[in-house]
Design a protein around this motif. Structure first.
Motif, mmCIF file in Angstrom:
data_model
loop_
_atom_site.group_PDB
_atom_site.id
_atom_site.type_symbol
_atom_site.label_atom_id
_atom_site.label_comp_id
_atom_site.label_asym_id
_atom_site.label_seq_id
_atom_site.Cartn_x
_atom_site.Cartn_y
_atom_site.Cartn_z
ATOM 1 N N ASP A 1 76.189 35.418 -14.523
ATOM 2 C CA ASP A 1 76.120 35.739 -13.112
ATOM 3 C C ASP A 1 77.052 34.796 -12.368
ATOM 4 N N ARG A 2 77.138 34.941 -11.030
ATOM 5 C CA ARG A 2 78.030 34.084 -10.249
ATOM 6 C C ARG A 2 77.673 32.606 -10.427
ATOM 7 N N LEU A 3 76.394 32.322 -10.634
ATOM 8 C CA LEU A 3 75.960 30.948 -10.881
ATOM 9 C C LEU A 3 76.123 30.660 -12.368
ATOM 10 N N ASN A 4 77.272 30.080 -12.750
ATOM 11 C CA ASN A 4 77.535 29.855 -14.167
ATOM 12 C C ASN A 4 77.487 28.363 -14.488
ATOM 13 N N PRO A 5 77.424 28.009 -15.771
ATOM 14 C CA PRO A 5 77.267 26.599 -16.145
ATOM 15 C C PRO A 5 78.380 25.699 -15.619
ATOM 16 N N ARG A 6 79.604 26.186 -15.633
ATOM 17 C CA ARG A 6 80.727 25.349 -15.202
ATOM 18 C C ARG A 6 80.587 24.956 -13.730
ATOM 19 N N ILE A 7 80.198 25.913 -12.882
ATOM 20 C CA ILE A 7 80.023 25.621 -11.464
ATOM 21 C C ILE A 7 78.919 24.590 -11.262
ATOM 22 N N ILE A 8 77.825 24.732 -11.996
ATOM 23 C CA ILE A 8 76.707 23.783 -11.872
ATOM 24 C C ILE A 8 77.149 22.385 -12.288
ATOM 25 N N LEU A 9 77.890 22.296 -13.393
ATOM 26 C CA LEU A 9 78.320 20.987 -13.888
ATOM 27 C C LEU A 9 79.326 20.332 -12.938
ATOM 28 N N ILE A 10 80.189 21.131 -12.309
ATOM 29 C CA ILE A 10 81.110 20.575 -11.315
ATOM 30 C C ILE A 10 80.325 20.020 -10.126
ATOM 31 N N ALA A 11 79.294 20.737 -9.688
ATOM 32 C CA ALA A 11 78.458 20.237 -8.592
ATOM 33 C C ALA A 11 77.779 18.925 -8.980
ATOM 34 N N ALA A 12 77.350 18.817 -10.245
ATOM 35 C CA ALA A 12 76.736 17.573 -10.717
ATOM 36 C C ALA A 12 77.732 16.419 -10.670
ATOM 37 N N ILE A 13 78.972 16.690 -11.058
ATOM 38 C CA ILE A 13 80.021 15.665 -10.979
ATOM 39 C C ILE A 13 80.192 15.192 -9.541
ATOM 40 N N GLU A 14 80.265 16.145 -8.607
ATOM 41 C CA GLU A 14 80.473 15.791 -7.206
ATOM 42 C C GLU A 14 79.325 14.936 -6.679
ATOM 43 N N ILE A 15 78.099 15.252 -7.088
ATOM 44 C CA ILE A 15 76.934 14.467 -6.648
ATOM 45 C C ILE A 15 77.036 13.026 -7.152
ATOM 46 N N ILE A 16 77.369 12.854 -8.430
ATOM 47 C CA ILE A 16 77.469 11.502 -8.998
ATOM 48 C C ILE A 16 78.565 10.711 -8.305
ATOM 49 N N LEU A 17 79.732 11.334 -8.100
ATOM 50 C CA LEU A 17 80.846 10.606 -7.484
ATOM 51 C C LEU A 17 80.497 10.156 -6.072
ATOM 52 N N ARG A 18 79.837 11.004 -5.313
ATOM 53 C CA ARG A 18 79.474 10.618 -3.947
ATOM 54 C C ARG A 18 78.369 9.571 -3.939
ATOM 55 N N ASP A 19 77.477 9.635 -4.907
ATOM 56 C CA ASP A 19 76.431 8.611 -5.006
ATOM 57 C C ASP A 19 77.005 7.248 -5.383
ATOM 58 N N ARG A 20 78.156 7.251 -6.051
ATOM 59 C CA ARG A 20 78.763 5.985 -6.454
ATOM 60 C C ARG A 20 79.328 5.201 -5.269
ATOM 61 N N SER A 21 79.556 5.862 -4.171
ATOM 62 C CA SER A 21 80.077 5.174 -2.998
ATOM 63 C C SER A 21 79.456 5.765 -1.751
ATOM 64 N N ARG A 22 78.985 4.899 -0.859
ATOM 65 C CA ARG A 22 78.437 5.351 0.412
ATOM 66 C C ARG A 22 79.523 5.481 1.464
ATOM 67 N N ASP A 23 80.741 5.149 1.105
ATOM 68 C CA ASP A 23 81.874 5.282 2.012
ATOM 69 C C ASP A 23 82.057 6.754 2.365
ATOM 70 N N ASP A 24 82.388 7.045 3.636
ATOM 71 C CA ASP A 24 82.611 8.419 4.058
ATOM 72 C C ASP A 24 83.794 9.042 3.322
ATOM 73 N N SER A 25 84.764 8.242 2.960
ATOM 74 C CA SER A 25 85.945 8.734 2.239
ATOM 75 C C SER A 25 86.233 7.834 1.040
#
Length: 324
Positions: free
Chosen positions: A38-62
């Motif tokens: 379906d449109r919700l596929n494993p690759r999209i979920i894993l990319i979202a997980a990457i984005e969450i971890i990267l943003r959690d690693r820094s509280r900086d806005d950018s």
């Protein structure tokens, strides 16, 4: 679907194995990527997980890529890892090149995520929570457009929201929420109010609404603005943040004393039913590393009256002096 297995379950199993240091067969990943989901596929979920971890690693806005990138990814040299990190943080300017270099294949995504998880020493419970959060992000994105307008945040059309209980400043085609310490500065041309600048502290947000026949006006406006800024010697890139795809730029200007300087801006945009709203953020809210919460909150809570009278000379939706 693949053998009755959901995309979420498959993504969760991949994350658990990666968190535990287990090897994931690249051939299996390639095979899975070719299957129909379906449109919700494993690759999209894993990319979202990457984005969450990267943003959690820094509280900086950018956060910078160097600050948050994994130290080593088996499949990619260091330069590619930094380029991937910039894209996952929101820099969409290099997506085409990333596709050609295999950054976003399932093996590439899993390799990048595995490197992050190895550095995070994540427990199975934390891995499961990560996948649940990633799935929620994906479902929100798939319910609407890239900007997710209308899913708990605006900008709103006047027909979409009950404004009777909101503390709004009415300017005709645009209504904005009151904010402590905010100054409202009308922008007029030939006796007509065409835009407004809201100032709080060291941050300014200039708002302007346009009538639009197409539902994708912001995409074409954004492309033209990026090209225009670069043609004038400035720097501009498209970036994904809380308001969707925006422009982050440094634009040249000349001071009153005749000196050439640059000014950081962010340009936010959103397509609504029959209109487009644009905001130019400057000052502290646009500078790298500074918080821009008020600027984003102001833009996302703005109400547009798309049927309000047009200005006399363009497709700009007219405004009137603020009333409270």
């Amino acid at each position: 679907m693949r053998g009755g297995e959901s995309a979420e379950a498959y993504a969760a199993e991949v994350v658990r194995k990666a968190a535990e240091g287990g090897r994931i067969d690249p051939d299996v990943l390639t095979e899975v990527e070719d299957d129909r989901w379906d449109r919700l596929n494993p690759r999209i979920i894993l990319i979202a997980a990457i984005e969450i971890i990267l943003r959690d690693r820094s509280r900086d806005d950018s956060p910078s890529a160097v600050q948050v990138a994994p130290r080593y990814v088996e499949l990619f040299p260091a330069g590619d890892v930094l380029a991937m990190t910039r894209i996952f943080l929101g820099d969409v300017s290099a997506v085409s090149e990333g596709n050609s270099r295999g950054y976003f294949t399932l093996p590439g995504v899993v390799g990048f995520l595995s490197a992050l998880l190895a550095e995070e020493s994540m427990s199975r419970e934390s891995a499961d929570r990560l996948v649940s959060a990633a799935v929620e992000v994906c479902r929100e994105s798939l319910c609407g457009d890239v900007i997710r307008r209308g899913l708990g945040s605006g900008p709103w059309d006047i027909e979409e929201i009950d404004v009777s209980e909101l503390d709004l400043i009415d300017m005709g085609g645009i209504l904005v929420l009151e904010s402590a310490g905010m100054e409202v500065r009308p922008i007029e041309f030939d006796g007509q109010m065409l835009a407004v600048t809201l100032v709080r502290g060291d941050t300014a947000v200039q708002l302007q609404a346009f009538r639009a026949d197409s539902g994708v006006l912001w995409e074409s406006v954004r492309t033209d603005m990026v090209a225009g800024i670069r043609a004038q010697g400035g720097r501009a890139t498209e970036w994904v943040d809380r308001a969707g795809v925006e422009i982050r730029a440094s634009v040249p200007r000349v001071t009153e004393s005749g000196h050439q300087v640059t000014r950081d801006i962010r340009v936010l945009g959103s397509d609504g039913p029959g209109w487009m709203l644009r905001a130019v953020v400057s000052g502290a809210g646009a500078a790298s590393g500074n918080g821009a919460d008020w600027a984003y909150a102001t833009f996302l809570s703005t109400v547009v009256v798309g049927t309000y009278a047009l200005s006399g000379t363009s497709d700009v939706i007219g405004l009137h002096p603020p009333t409270r």
